[in-house]
Scaffold this motif. Structure first.
Motif, short mmCIF file in Angstrom:
data_model
loop_
_atom_site.label_atom_id
_atom_site.label_comp_id
_atom_site.label_asym_id
_atom_site.label_seq_id
_atom_site.Cartn_x
_atom_site.Cartn_y
_atom_site.Cartn_z
N LEU A 1 0.84 -1.21 0.00
CA LEU A 1 0.00 0.00 0.00
C LEU A 1 0.87 1.26 0.00
O LEU A 1 0.56 2.24 -0.69
N ARG A 2 1.96 1.20 0.77
CA ARG A 2 2.88 2.35 0.79
C ARG A 2 3.48 2.54 -0.59
O ARG A 2 3.58 3.65 -1.11
N ALA A 3 3.86 1.43 -1.21
CA ALA A 3 4.48 1.50 -2.55
C ALA A 3 3.48 2.04 -3.58
O ALA A 3 3.83 2.88 -4.41
N ARG A 4 2.24 1.58 -3.46
CA ARG A 4 1.21 2.07 -4.40
C ARG A 4 1.07 3.58 -4.30
O ARG A 4 1.04 4.30 -5.30
N GLU A 5 0.98 4.05 -3.06
CA GLU A 5 0.78 5.49 -2.83
C GLU A 5 1.98 6.28 -3.35
O GLU A 5 1.84 7.30 -4.03
N THR A 6 3.18 5.76 -3.05
CA THR A 6 4.40 6.47 -3.45
C THR A 6 4.54 6.51 -4.97
O THR A 6 4.85 7.55 -5.56
N VAL A 7 4.27 5.36 -5.59
CA VAL A 7 4.38 5.31 -7.06
C VAL A 7 3.37 6.27 -7.69
O VAL A 7 3.69 6.98 -8.66
N THR A 8 2.17 6.33 -7.13
CA THR A 8 1.15 7.26 -7.65
C THR A 8 1.65 8.70 -7.55
O THR A 8 1.52 9.50 -8.49
N THR A 9 2.26 9.03 -6.40
CA THR A 9 2.77 10.40 -6.22
C THR A 9 3.87 10.70 -7.25
O THR A 9 3.86 11.76 -7.88
N PHE A 10 4.78 9.75 -7.41
CA PHE A 10 5.86 9.97 -8.39
C PHE A 10 5.30 10.05 -9.82
O PHE A 10 5.76 10.85 -10.62
N ASP A 11 4.31 9.23 -10.10
CA ASP A 11 3.74 9.24 -11.46
C ASP A 11 3.11 10.59 -11.77
O ASP A 11 3.20 11.08 -12.90
N GLN A 12 2.49 11.19 -10.75
CA GLN A 12 1.90 12.53 -10.97
C GLN A 12 3.01 13.54 -11.27
O GLN A 12 2.89 14.36 -12.18
N ALA A 13 4.09 13.45 -10.47
CA ALA A 13 5.20 14.40 -10.67
C ALA A 13 5.84 14.18 -12.05
O ALA A 13 6.15 15.15 -12.76
N ILE A 14 6.01 12.93 -12.42
CA ILE A 14 6.62 12.63 -13.72
C ILE A 14 5.68 13.09 -14.85
O ILE A 14 6.13 13.63 -15.86
N GLY A 15 4.37 12.93 -14.62
CA GLY A 15 3.38 13.40 -15.61
C GLY A 15 3.50 14.90 -15.82
O GLY A 15 3.43 15.38 -16.96
N ASP A 16 3.71 15.63 -14.71
CA ASP A 16 3.87 17.10 -14.83
C ASP A 16 5.09 17.42 -15.69
O ASP A 16 5.05 18.29 -16.57
N VAL A 17 6.19 16.74 -15.40
CA VAL A 17 7.43 16.99 -16.15
C VAL A 17 7.20 16.63 -17.63
O VAL A 17 7.60 17.38 -18.52
N ASP A 18 6.53 15.51 -17.86
CA ASP A 18 6.28 15.08 -19.26
C ASP A 18 5.45 16.11 -20.00
O ASP A 18 5.67 16.37 -21.18
N ARG A 19 4.46 16.68 -19.31
CA ARG A 19 3.63 17.70 -19.96
C ARG A 19 4.46 18.92 -20.33
O ARG A 19 4.31 19.49 -21.41
N GLN A 20 5.38 19.31 -19.42
CA GLN A 20 6.25 20.47 -19.73
C GLN A 20 7.17 20.15 -20.92
O GLN A 20 7.40 20.99 -21.78
N LEU A 21 7.68 18.93 -20.92
CA LEU A 21 8.56 18.53 -22.04
C LEU A 21 7.78 18.51 -23.36
O LEU A 21 8.27 18.99 -24.38
N ALA A 22 6.56 17.99 -23.29
CA ALA A 22 5.74 17.90 -24.51
C ALA A 22 5.38 19.30 -25.01
O ALA A 22 5.40 19.55 -26.22
N TYR A 23 5.06 20.20 -24.08
CA TYR A 23 4.72 21.56 -24.47
C TYR A 23 5.92 22.22 -25.17
O TYR A 23 5.78 22.86 -26.22
N GLY A 24 7.11 22.04 -24.59
CA GLY A 24 8.33 22.60 -25.19
C GLY A 24 8.57 22.02 -26.58
O GLY A 24 8.88 22.75 -27.53
N ALA A 25 8.39 20.70 -26.70
CA ALA A 25 8.62 20.05 -28.00
C ALA A 25 7.62 20.56 -29.04
O ALA A 25 7.96 20.76 -30.20
N GLN A 26 6.39 20.80 -28.56
CA GLN A 26 5.34 21.31 -29.47
C GLN A 26 5.72 22.71 -29.96
O GLN A 26 5.56 23.03 -31.14
N LEU A 27 6.23 23.54 -29.04
CA LEU A 27 6.66 24.89 -29.44
C LEU A 27 7.79 24.82 -30.46
O LEU A 27 7.80 25.55 -31.45
#
Lengths: 119, 437
Positions: free
Chosen positions: B197-223
């Protein structure tokens, strides 16, 4: 594995543990509440009347869903909680491969031995 | 010669005639296939002629050249549509969007943020993935088809209430044991469950953070992608407008009546010659298409129909009851006579006319005509083009003009006669009272 094959395997295991199994045996659950005192009877796939130990495969094909309604199962379980009888309940949705079924049946019988129901 | 034929002999004559039709049909089809190849060559020539004419009309898209092009072509829409103004307006829009992209922090700091090795977003993503990895490994290790169920029913906790007389109790037990085996340091499933359960929660938190970074990278690539697209558009901006303006001028010249065009283009002899070349090539393609349609494709359809009729007749005269009936020889000879000579003549004339038009390239000759009909210039009136609507219209406007001779007129008669030849069923048998209809 269908109900017939599963029942045969369980019969062998239960009889190896000292049970005397009758196939498709009637079991009275007593008077039906609110039904004018009419007796409620269910048919179990295998049943040792003397030891009050048995097993039941609940399958849709065999029409068990109509007989073993959630209310009937609750009534059976109430009797098991009270130590009046012991029925190994197998839902077809959970039917595993034969080895798993046999191991589970052995463990069920071990649990009865631990409770002093079986020698 | 008087006398009779038997049905079997008539059938043989009809077979011979069918073979002749097959050969003629192949000749018509060859003419169609040959035309397809010639058309591809002409199309390339026309494209080049149009490009040359456009370049001569408008070497550059600037006010002086545009004004000259309007005078040479009479294309007045350019007087109020202002293609130069449109070009500059669109250029300003592209520059505006480029400036906006360049001002965006995601673009301004592209190197800092997205350098493949040292970009802060790239590094951050790698770090997050590194922190996530051990927790993801716990989940990978615990992966089991029954794990979601065990978590749901609270297996390994006080909440678990499946009684021991149910099979599922033992299945839970077995699955719990299998998962527990993968965590050697743990004594009970409850401990593993807490870690999962701890791992699930932690992975979810990291996935959200990684998703944010991916969105910024994708936005930059789009520009970056949009910027490259705009830069490319800008690099060919002038050429695109120039090409568009030339195309419109050329299309105008080739669609407006030559009578109206000639006084304008003749002001520049070079432009006039290039106009005549493009106009002549376009006319050549139309004429050749019409020629093949009229004299090869129609003939092909007619011959095919004739062949079908002959097949039916052959089958009819081959029936046992007709095999020994007799038919008047004169009439059968007349109806089954060879049409080869007439068809040979027809195709020779088609080939001759086709070649005359196809090879024609004396474009300057049309300068001397006030009202231009390329057909008459190309053929010198030696072939009738009255089946081509524009040629027919020209001839109506110039009733004094007459072709030297009408090449295909007698073909029509011979073709009709050939078609009639299959009507052998109209021939009566001689005195046997057999109804052949």
């Amino acid at each position: 594995m269908d109900e017939r094959e599963g029942s045969q395997r369980l019969r062998i295991i239960f009889e190896s543990a000292g049970c005397t199994i009758a196939d498709d045996a009637p079991l009275s659950l007593g008077a039906r509440p609110g039904a004018g005192g009419a007796e409620r009877i269910v048919t179990l796939d295998g049943w040792d009347e003397a030891r009050r130990i048995g097993y039941e495969f609940i399958t849709t094909d065999a029409g068990d869903r109509a007989e073993f309604t959630p209310e009937v199962v609750a009534e059976l379980e109430a009797k098991m909680h009270a130590g009046e009888l012991w029925v190994f309940l197998v839902d077809e949705a959970d039917i595993p491969d034969p080895a798993v079924l046999e191991r589970a049946a052995q463990r069920f019988l071990d649990a009865l031995r631990a409770r002093g129901v079986l020698p | 010669m008087s006398g009779t034929y038997t049905g079997a002999e008539v059938a043989n004559l009809l077979r011979w005639q069918r073979d002749e039709v097959d050969a003629t049909l192949e000749r018509a089809n060859q003419a169609v296939r040959h035309h397809e190849r010639m058309k591809a060559e002409l199309s390339a020539q026309l494209q080049q002629a149009q490009a040359d004419l456009g370049a001569a009309l408008l070497p550059q898209l600037d006010p002086a050249w545009l004004s000259r092009a309007i005078q040479l072509t009479g294309y007045t829409p350019f007087q109020h549509q202002d293609p130069i103004g449109q070009r500059e307006k669109e250029r300003a829009q592209i520059h505006g969007e480029l400036a906006q992209i360049d001002a965006d922090p995601a673009m301004r700091e592209a190197e800092l943020l997205r350098h493949p090795r040292t970009g802060t977003l790239v590094v951050k993503r790698a770090e997050l993935m590194g922190h996530r990895a051990p927790w993801a490994e716990v989940l990978d290790r615990a992966a089991h088809p029954r794990l979601p169920h065990l978590i749901d029913v609270g297996y390994g906790t006080e909440r678990y209430d499946v009684p021991f007389w149910r099979l599922s109790y033992y299945q839970d037990w077995q699955a719990g044991d299998e998962i527990l085996e993968k965590f050697p340091g743990k004594q009970a499933f409850g401990e593993v469950r807490d870690e999962i359960l701890r791992a699930r929660e932690t992975v979810t938190t990291f996935d959200q953070a990684i998703g944010d970074v991916d969105r910024q990278l994708a936005y930059g690539a789009q520009l970056e992608q949009r910027r490259a697209q705009l830069a490319h558009e800008l690099s060919r901006h002038d050429a695109r407008y120039l090409h568009g303006a030339r195309e419109r001028l050329v299309q105008h010249l080739l669609t407006v009546d030559a009578k109206a065009i000639k006084p304008w283009v003749s002001a520049d002899p070079n432009v006039e010659l290039l106009y005549l070349r493009a106009s002549g090539l376009a006319a050549k393609m139309r004429y050749l298409d019409a020629m093949i349609q009229e004299h090869a494709q129609k003939a092909s359809a007619q011959l095919y129909e004739q062949r079908q009729g002959l097949e039916r007749q052959i089958a009819k005269y081959s029936r046992p009851k007709k095999l020994y009936a007799t038919y008047p020889r004169d009439l059968i000879d007349q109806r089954t006579r060879s049409r080869k000579e007439r068809w040979d003549k027809h195709f020779r004339r088609l080939e001759s006319s086709y070649t005359t038009v196809y090879v024609y390239d004396d474009w300057s000759r049309a300068r001397s005509y006030h009202d231009l009909s390329w057909w008459h210039v190309m053929t010198d009136g030696r072939a009738s083009g009255s089946y081509i609507p524009e040629v027919a219209a020209f001839e109506r406007e110039h009733p004094d003009w007459r072709p030297a001779r009408d090449d295909f007129d007698d073909f029509d008669d011979s073709a009709a006669a050939a078609a009639a030849a299959v009507e052998v069923e109209a021939v009566g048998s001689t005195g046997h009272g057999v109804d052949l209809s």
